[in-house]
Design a protein around this motif. Structure first.
Motif, PDB file in Angstrom:
ATOM      1  N   VAL A   1       0.843  -1.193   0.000  1.00 43.02           N
ATOM      2  CA  VAL A   1       0.000   0.000   0.000  1.00 43.02           C
ATOM      3  C   VAL A   1       0.882   1.249   0.000  1.00 43.02           C
ATOM      4  CG1 VAL A   1      -1.827   1.211   1.257  1.00 43.02           C
ATOM      5  CG2 VAL A   1      -1.752  -1.293   1.265  1.00 43.02           C
ATOM      6  N   GLY A   2       0.566   2.187  -0.862  1.00 41.64           N
ATOM      7  CA  GLY A   2       1.337   3.434  -0.924  1.00 41.64           C
ATOM      8  C   GLY A   2       1.121   4.298   0.304  1.00 41.64           C
ATOM      9  N   ARG A   3       2.098   5.178   0.535  1.00 40.37           N
ATOM     10  CA  ARG A   3       2.000   6.048   1.708  1.00 40.37           C
ATOM     11  C   ARG A   3       0.949   7.138   1.558  1.00 40.37           C
ATOM     12  NH1 ARG A   3       6.103   5.776   5.675  1.00 40.37           N
ATOM     13  NH2 ARG A   3       7.471   4.077   5.052  1.00 40.37           N
ATOM     14  N   GLN A   4       0.759   7.584   0.325  1.00 41.49           N
ATOM     15  CA  GLN A   4      -0.116   8.744   0.139  1.00 41.49           C
ATOM     16  C   GLN A   4      -1.581   8.380   0.377  1.00 41.49           C
ATOM     17  OE1 GLN A   4      -0.023  10.493  -3.790  1.00 41.49           O
ATOM     18  NE2 GLN A   4      -0.324  12.531  -2.922  1.00 41.49           N
ATOM     19  N   GLU A   5      -2.231   9.187   1.172  1.00 45.63           N
ATOM     20  CA  GLU A   5      -3.658   8.967   1.424  1.00 45.63           C
ATOM     21  C   GLU A   5      -4.437   9.226   0.143  1.00 45.63           C
ATOM     22  OE1 GLU A   5      -5.178  11.256   4.712  1.00 45.63           O
ATOM     23  OE2 GLU A   5      -7.244  10.834   4.141  1.00 45.63           O
ATOM     24  N   LEU A   6      -5.261   8.252  -0.249  1.00 45.18           N
ATOM     25  CA  LEU A   6      -5.967   8.376  -1.531  1.00 45.18           C
ATOM     26  C   LEU A   6      -7.128   9.364  -1.477  1.00 45.18           C
ATOM     27  CD1 LEU A   6      -6.217   4.660  -2.763  1.00 45.18           C
ATOM     28  CD2 LEU A   6      -4.614   6.419  -3.517  1.00 45.18           C
ATOM     29  N   ARG A   7      -7.753   9.488  -0.331  1.00 44.78           N
ATOM     30  CA  ARG A   7      -8.987  10.288  -0.189  1.00 44.78           C
ATOM     31  C   ARG A   7     -10.060   9.847  -1.175  1.00 44.78           C
ATOM     32  NH1 ARG A   7      -8.141  13.996   3.712  1.00 44.78           N
ATOM     33  NH2 ARG A   7      -5.980  14.650   3.979  1.00 44.78           N
ATOM     34  N   HIS A   8     -10.221   8.512  -1.238  1.00 49.04           N
ATOM     35  CA  HIS A   8     -11.337   7.929  -1.988  1.00 49.04           C
ATOM     36  C   HIS A   8     -12.031   6.925  -1.086  1.00 49.04           C
ATOM     37  CE1 HIS A   8     -10.693   9.546  -6.017  1.00 49.04           C
ATOM     38  NE2 HIS A   8      -9.384   9.417  -5.800  1.00 49.04           N
ATOM     39  N   TYR A   9     -13.341   6.798  -1.278  1.00 50.31           N
ATOM     40  CA  TYR A   9     -14.102   5.786  -0.559  1.00 50.31           C
ATOM     41  C   TYR A   9     -14.210   4.551  -1.451  1.00 50.31           C
ATOM     42  CZ  TYR A   9     -15.147   9.677   2.563  1.00 50.31           C
ATOM     43  OH  TYR A   9     -15.051  10.728   3.434  1.00 50.31           O
ATOM     44  N   GLY A  10     -15.405   4.073  -1.747  1.00 56.00           N
ATOM     45  CA  GLY A  10     -15.562   2.993  -2.719  1.00 56.00           C
ATOM     46  C   GLY A  10     -15.411   1.606  -2.144  1.00 56.00           C
ATOM     47  N   GLN A  11     -14.812   0.717  -2.946  1.00 58.31           N
ATOM     48  CA  GLN A  11     -14.738  -0.704  -2.625  1.00 58.31           C
ATOM     49  C   GLN A  11     -13.286  -1.171  -2.499  1.00 58.31           C
ATOM     50  OE1 GLN A  11     -17.577  -2.519  -2.008  1.00 58.31           O
ATOM     51  NE2 GLN A  11     -18.572  -0.510  -2.240  1.00 58.31           N
ATOM     52  N   LEU A  12     -13.118  -2.313  -1.837  1.00 54.00           N
ATOM     53  CA  LEU A  12     -11.796  -2.900  -1.650  1.00 54.00           C
ATOM     54  C   LEU A  12     -11.052  -3.057  -2.978  1.00 54.00           C
ATOM     55  CD1 LEU A  12      -9.745  -4.325   0.234  1.00 54.00           C
ATOM     56  CD2 LEU A  12     -11.110  -6.400   0.028  1.00 54.00           C
ATOM     57  N   ALA A  13     -11.752  -3.589  -3.989  1.00 55.06           N
ATOM     58  CA  ALA A  13     -11.100  -3.836  -5.277  1.00 55.06           C
ATOM     59  C   ALA A  13     -10.574  -2.532  -5.882  1.00 55.06           C
ATOM     60  CB  ALA A  13     -12.075  -4.508  -6.237  1.00 55.06           C
ATOM     61  N   GLU A  14     -11.287  -1.456  -5.663  1.00 51.72           N
ATOM     62  CA  GLU A  14     -10.834  -0.172  -6.223  1.00 51.72           C
ATOM     63  C   GLU A  14      -9.572   0.315  -5.523  1.00 51.72           C
ATOM     64  OE1 GLU A  14     -14.861   2.030  -7.639  1.00 51.72           O
ATOM     65  OE2 GLU A  14     -14.842   1.424  -5.539  1.00 51.72           O
ATOM     66  N   HIS A  15      -9.466   0.046  -4.240  1.00 50.43           N
ATOM     67  CA  HIS A  15      -8.257   0.451  -3.509  1.00 50.43           C
ATOM     68  C   HIS A  15      -7.071  -0.427  -3.889  1.00 50.43           C
ATOM     69  CE1 HIS A  15      -9.672   3.637  -0.691  1.00 50.43           C
ATOM     70  NE2 HIS A  15     -10.800   3.240  -1.245  1.00 50.43           N
ATOM     71  N   LEU A  16      -7.333  -1.719  -4.062  1.00 48.20           N
ATOM     72  CA  LEU A  16      -6.259  -2.610  -4.514  1.00 48.20           C
ATOM     73  C   LEU A  16      -5.729  -2.140  -5.869  1.00 48.20           C
ATOM     74  CD1 LEU A  16      -7.812  -6.020  -3.440  1.00 48.20           C
ATOM     75  CD2 LEU A  16      -5.645  -5.067  -2.615  1.00 48.20           C
ATOM     76  N   ALA A  17      -6.627  -1.805  -6.768  1.00 49.04           N
ATOM     77  CA  ALA A  17      -6.200  -1.348  -8.093  1.00 49.04           C
ATOM     78  C   ALA A  17      -5.440  -0.027  -7.996  1.00 49.04           C
ATOM     79  CB  ALA A  17      -7.420  -1.208  -9.001  1.00 49.04           C
ATOM     80  N   ALA A  18      -5.933   0.856  -7.151  1.00 47.03           N
ATOM     81  CA  ALA A  18      -5.291   2.169  -7.029  1.00 47.03           C
ATOM     82  C   ALA A  18      -3.869   2.051  -6.490  1.00 47.03           C
ATOM     83  CB  ALA A  18      -6.128   3.060  -6.106  1.00 47.03           C
ATOM     84  N   HIS A  19      -3.625   1.051  -5.662  1.00 48.27           N
ATOM     85  CA  HIS A  19      -2.271   0.842  -5.120  1.00 48.27           C
ATOM     86  C   HIS A  19      -1.452  -0.121  -5.985  1.00 48.27           C
ATOM     87  CE1 HIS A  19      -2.741   3.158  -1.438  1.00 48.27           C
ATOM     88  NE2 HIS A  19      -3.946   2.636  -1.286  1.00 48.27           N
ATOM     89  N   GLY A  20      -1.995  -0.501  -7.129  1.00 50.67           N
ATOM     90  CA  GLY A  20      -1.261  -1.404  -8.023  1.00 50.67           C
ATOM     91  C   GLY A  20      -1.168  -2.808  -7.493  1.00 50.67           C
TER      92      GLY A  20
END
Lengths: 252, 300
Positions: free
Chosen positions: B265-284
């Motif tokens: 997981v990246g250090r930068q706070e994404l400031r997005h809500y949504g779903q687990l899969a979207e966060h996994l994708a956002a962190h590569g």
């Protein structure tokens, strides 16, 4: 301010243990000075009365699961504590001159893994009362209803939020084997309006305030019955220092 | 299939029946799962209310009294908020206990960053001698929880998550498990990252190790895998802060030329809500993102 007859069940009756009059000399071994500031001795009388007449613990029973527990939460300025423990024979008095040195077990904050009879390592404020709550719960869960748990905190230490979490829980939980001794040397920055005892009473504790230099008053407060609720003794001693008037940082 | 948290409550409730030394401390969160156990063992299931500093202090006190405390709440409130209590009320006292967290890095993305704790393992890494279990399946969680409860006075952290692999694998002990063997490098998949790592490395000539116990770090298995692969190129894929275990991999390979890529997981706070899969994708950390970075690094 004299000590009266010793409780035969307490450590004070042990052969070879020293008296209250010995404590200034023992503290002097740590500092090379027998005159100590109020901060160093604020706990001295209360500690002595506890160890001499109230706590059911001695060097011989320091590992007994049914011993009384004393947790020094206010780990700053532990000379009085070390002097009392040495006077009661928990460790040799010849440890005292090494106070704070590399190879000494006696640091400026106590470490339970280094000093016989010390129940918790402390120094960082606000840990003792929560640990005491857990210890009281743990003893009760094992059916050990005999041992009393005592924790000593300072009035300024009461500022820490962790203490208020513990204080607010222990009253409703009815932890009647839990005891808090607050040494009040008026060092809390904002003070406690309505008095410290009122905070405990509001949370369902039994609480009393006494002269922290009066051994008889301390003893009576320590032994006061408090069925169904934890008990707090606020021991008032002389103010630590007139720090609020001097404001040294701004004057510099 | 139940969740890891549901399994935790069920298993620990049974363990309370069997082991008189065990005690559970809660801070309101998860209390429903222990309602029956609390009726059976009112003095060994303690709910301190919403008081996380007290949660840890009480756990430390129970350990001082000779019990084996199990502490549970969300990772952010268990590890981050009362961190000094963990440091002093267990380690400094020379006692131990079991921390069981829920929430992980972003189990509840629509709850936002206040309930995300990607830094929990890195934070615990500043302390000495904590065992850290990161199960990838409720069955694995059960095994590791039982192991943690029975681990004497050890300090153990069990990190539960809703992110899981499809199938459980045999876990326990402290070692990494070889899932696949190859020659272009070694990929270490931690807990719930395994399925994505296997998908990402499909058809690649790489070794995949599976790690559910990450502390102590199994440097010996990593060295052996690198030796067998003939490559000291290592990719760590962790479900928490990227690079958390990089130091341990470097230490394990210190005597040979090596390269380590720490994914997580990246250090930068994404400031997005949504779903687990979207966060996994956002962190590569989805299979596509992992494949791109793994092949880029290994040249595989």
């Amino acid at each position: 301010m004299t000590t009266t007859a010793t409780d035969p069940t307490a450590a004070g009756s042990l052969p070879g243990s020293r008296g209250f009059d010995e404590l200034p000399r023992l503290m002097g071994l740590m500092t090379g000075d027998e005159k100590h500031g109020p901060a160093a001795t604020s706990t001295l009388d209360a500690l002595w009365v506890l160890y001499d007449r109230v706590l059911r613990v001695s060097p011989a029973t320091a590992a007994d699961p049914d011993r009384d527990r004393f947790l020094l939460s206010k780990g700053h300025g532990p000379m009085a504590y070390y002097a009392v423990l040495a006077a009661k024979g928990f460790f040799p008095t010849d440890w005292l001159p090494g106070f704070g040195t590399y190879d000494s077990p006696l640091g400026h904050h106590p470490d339970r893994t280094l000093v016989p009879g010390v129940e918790i390592g402390s120094g960082s404020l606000g840990h003792g009362l929560p640990l005491a709550v857990g210890t009281a719960l743990g003893l009760r869960a094992q059916g050990r209803t005999g041992p009393a748990v005592w924790v000593l905190i300072g009035d300024a230490e009461l500022d820490e939020g962790s203490n208020h979490e513990a204080l607010a829980f222990a009253g409703p939980a009815g932890l009647d084997r839990l005891h808090t001794l607050v040494i009040d040397n008026s060092s809390a920055t904002h003070g406690w309006r309505g008095g410290i005892a009122s905070r405990f009473e509001a949370a369902g504790w039994s609480a009393t305030t006494v002269d922290g230099r009066d051994h008889r008053a301390l003893y009576e407060a320590f032994r006061a019955p408090h069925p169904g609720r934890p008990h707090a003794v606020v021991a008032r001693v002389e103010p630590k220092a007139p720090a609020r008037q001097t404001a040294p940082a701004r004057a510099a | 299939m139940d969740t890891m948290r549901e399994r935790f409550a069920a298993v620990t409730s049974r363990l309370l029946d069997e082991d008189p030394r065990l005690a559970v401390v809660l801070a309101d969160i998860g209390a429903d799962g222990f309602a029956d156990a609390a009726r059976r063992h009112p003095e060994r299931v303690v709910n301190v209310g919403i008081r996380e500093q007290l949660l840890v202090g009480v756990g430390g006190g129970l350990a001082l009294a000779g019990l084996r405390p199990v502490l549970h709440t969300f990772a952010s409130f268990l590890v981050e908020r009362p961190f000094e209590q963990l440091k002093l009320d267990f380690g400094h006292q020379g006692t131990g206990g079991v921390l069981v967290s829920a929430g992980a890095s972003y189990d509840w993305p629509s709850g936002g960053f206040t309930h995300m704790a990607p830094g929990d393992v890195a934070l615990l890494d500043t302390l000495d001698d904590w065992t850290v279990h990161v199960p990838g399946h409720p069955d694995e969680a059960e095994t590791l929880l039982r192991e943690a409860a029975a681990a004497g006075d050890d300090k153990v952290y069990v990190r539960l998550s809703v992110q899981v692999n499809e199938m459980p694998r045999p876990v326990g002990g402290a070692g990494f498990d070889t899932v696949r063997e190859g020659r272009r490098g070694v990929v270490v998949a931690v807990g719930p990252m395994l399925d994505s790592v296997l998908a990402a490395t499909e058809g690649l000539d790489v070794t995949v190790l599976y790690a559910t116990t990450v502390r102590p770090f199994d440097g010996r298995a990593l060295r052996a895998a690198a030796g067998a692969a003939g490559s000291s190129d290592v990719v760590l894929v962790e479900p928490y802060l990227a690079g958390t275990s990089t130091r341990h991999a470097n230490d394990a390979l210190a005597d040979r030329p090596h390269r380590v890529l720490g994914l997580g997981v990246g250090r930068q706070e994404l400031r997005h809500y949504g779903q687990l899969a979207e966060h996994l994708a956002a962190h590569g950390l989805d299979p596509q993102g992992l494949r791109a970075r793994i092949t880029g690094f290994l040249g595989a």
